[in-house]
Write a protein that holds these residues in place. Structure first.
Motif, mmCIF file in Angstrom:
data_model
loop_
_atom_site.group_PDB
_atom_site.id
_atom_site.type_symbol
_atom_site.label_atom_id
_atom_site.label_comp_id
_atom_site.label_asym_id
_atom_site.label_seq_id
_atom_site.Cartn_x
_atom_site.Cartn_y
_atom_site.Cartn_z
ATOM 1 N N SER A 68 0.924 -0.753 0.025
ATOM 2 C CA SER A 68 -0.299 0.174 -0.644
ATOM 3 C C SER A 68 1.173 1.550 -0.077
ATOM 4 N N PRO A 69 0.333 1.985 -0.454
ATOM 5 C CA PRO A 69 1.363 3.369 -0.752
ATOM 6 C C PRO A 69 1.211 4.664 0.417
ATOM 7 N N LEU A 70 0.385 3.802 1.628
ATOM 8 C CA LEU A 70 0.632 4.246 2.702
ATOM 9 C C LEU A 70 1.725 3.141 4.300
ATOM 10 N N SER A 71 1.366 2.361 3.348
ATOM 11 C CA SER A 71 2.180 1.256 3.845
ATOM 12 C C SER A 71 3.915 1.865 4.891
ATOM 13 N N PRO A 72 4.577 1.934 5.891
ATOM 14 C CA PRO A 72 6.273 2.204 5.802
ATOM 15 C C PRO A 72 7.059 1.576 5.382
ATOM 16 N N ARG A 136 7.775 -2.562 -10.436
ATOM 17 C CA ARG A 136 6.975 -0.989 -11.179
ATOM 18 C C ARG A 136 6.708 -0.695 -9.403
ATOM 19 N N PRO A 137 7.523 0.154 -8.507
ATOM 20 C CA PRO A 137 7.474 -0.011 -7.110
ATOM 21 C C PRO A 137 5.668 1.340 -6.985
ATOM 22 N N ASN A 138 5.183 1.533 -6.066
ATOM 23 C CA ASN A 138 3.638 1.933 -5.791
ATOM 24 C C ASN A 138 4.241 3.111 -5.635
ATOM 25 N N ASN A 139 3.413 4.354 -5.608
ATOM 26 C CA ASN A 139 3.710 5.315 -5.543
ATOM 27 C C ASN A 139 3.738 6.144 -3.741
ATOM 28 N N GLY A 140 3.732 5.245 -3.315
ATOM 29 C CA GLY A 140 3.816 5.581 -1.619
ATOM 30 C C GLY A 140 5.551 4.988 -1.885
ATOM 31 N N PHE A 141 5.339 4.354 -2.267
ATOM 32 C CA PHE A 141 7.331 3.194 -1.858
ATOM 33 C C PHE A 141 7.997 4.671 -2.737
ATOM 34 N N MET A 160 9.765 13.623 -7.292
ATOM 35 C CA MET A 160 8.110 13.195 -7.842
ATOM 36 C C MET A 160 6.853 14.255 -7.978
ATOM 37 N N VAL A 161 6.182 14.538 -8.912
ATOM 38 C CA VAL A 161 6.022 15.557 -10.195
ATOM 39 C C VAL A 161 4.373 14.968 -10.138
ATOM 40 N N THR A 162 3.198 16.008 -10.144
ATOM 41 C CA THR A 162 1.627 16.192 -9.846
ATOM 42 C C THR A 162 1.407 15.597 -11.220
ATOM 43 N N GLU A 167 0.441 12.080 -7.782
ATOM 44 C CA GLU A 167 1.816 12.226 -7.411
ATOM 45 C C GLU A 167 2.402 10.547 -7.791
ATOM 46 N N ILE A 168 3.232 10.920 -8.617
ATOM 47 C CA ILE A 168 4.341 10.187 -9.531
ATOM 48 C C ILE A 168 5.755 11.160 -10.218
ATOM 49 N N PRO A 169 6.513 9.642 -9.744
ATOM 50 C CA PRO A 169 7.621 9.327 -10.126
ATOM 51 C C PRO A 169 7.473 10.655 -11.889
ATOM 52 N N ASP A 170 9.020 11.401 -11.552
ATOM 53 C CA ASP A 170 8.906 11.984 -13.008
ATOM 54 C C ASP A 170 9.860 10.817 -13.889
ATOM 55 N N ILE A 171 9.898 10.165 -14.012
ATOM 56 C CA ILE A 171 10.273 9.086 -14.384
ATOM 57 C C ILE A 171 9.135 7.910 -15.308
ATOM 58 N N TYR A 172 7.994 8.506 -14.622
ATOM 59 C CA TYR A 172 6.865 8.383 -15.310
ATOM 60 C C TYR A 172 6.154 9.361 -15.900
ATOM 61 N N GLU A 173 6.131 10.692 -16.080
ATOM 62 C CA GLU A 173 5.253 11.578 -16.289
ATOM 63 C C GLU A 173 5.176 11.273 -18.216
#
Length: 182
Positions: A68-72, A136-141, A160-162, A167-173
């Motif tokens: 989950s993107p919220l997992s620490p 492909r790590p999730n956006n939270g990771f 990270m970009v909107t 919010e996604i990593p810029d490499i996926y823009e």
């Protein structure tokens, strides 16, 4: 940076001479684990295996984290990176896996490459993706990995970009733009 090619997308993928990445099914295949001389398994899933580790596996570590993107996940980056490094120094090999071998385990491998191999996050991602193309790590990771890179290096190679997808990593823009309806 030495990189290894794919070892079969359903098998154990060699990231370095001492680090392998896979999904849960491949990690439970004792013949593959034995053939690759794995001595330490790091299971990054919510539930652990009820099967005993294959012969030759001296250590089995279970990091209980959901995908989950919220997992620490980042609270485990140093611990797992250091374990992979220590196992390698002792001549052993570590296999890191999660259910699919795409998000949690890949993120942990990228953290190791940044901490102990001097890779930037961008380089670590390319390195792991070369070995296991479906990574492909999730956006939270990703967010946690960018924070970790900042802690380690004082700068970021991935931002990270909107986007329309959040919010996604810029490499996926570019990929995100191409997914937009015309």
């Amino acid at each position: 940076m030495q990189q290894s090619g794919p070892a079969g997308l359903s098998g154990l993928c060699r990231v370095t001479d001492h680090l392998y990445l896979s999904n849960g099914r491949a990690a439970s295949d004792s013949s593959q684990v034995t053939r690759c001389n794995i001595t330490c398994i790091v299971n990054v899933t919510e539930t652990g295996s009820s099967c005993p580790p294959p012969p030759g596996v001296e250590e089995y570590i279970h990091i209980r984290v959901s995908d989950s993107p919220l997992s620490p996940l980042s609270v485990h980056f140093d611990e797992v990176a250091d374990k992979i490094h220590l196992t390698a120094e002792r001549g052993g090999r570590t296999l890191v896996h999660c259910n699919a071998g795409v998000s949690r385990s890949a993120s942990v491998c990228m953290a190791y490459l940044m901490k102990h191999r001097g890779a930037t996050l961008l380089e670590a991602h390319r390195w792991v993706k070369t070995c296991r193309p479906m990574v492909r790590p999730n956006n939270g990771f990703w967010k946690q990995l960018t924070q970790y890179e900042m802690e380690l290096r004082g700068c970021n190679s991935v931002r990270m970009v909107t986007s329309s997808m959040g919010e996604i990593p810029d490499i996926y823009e570019e990929e995100a733009r191409n997914m937009m309806p015309l």
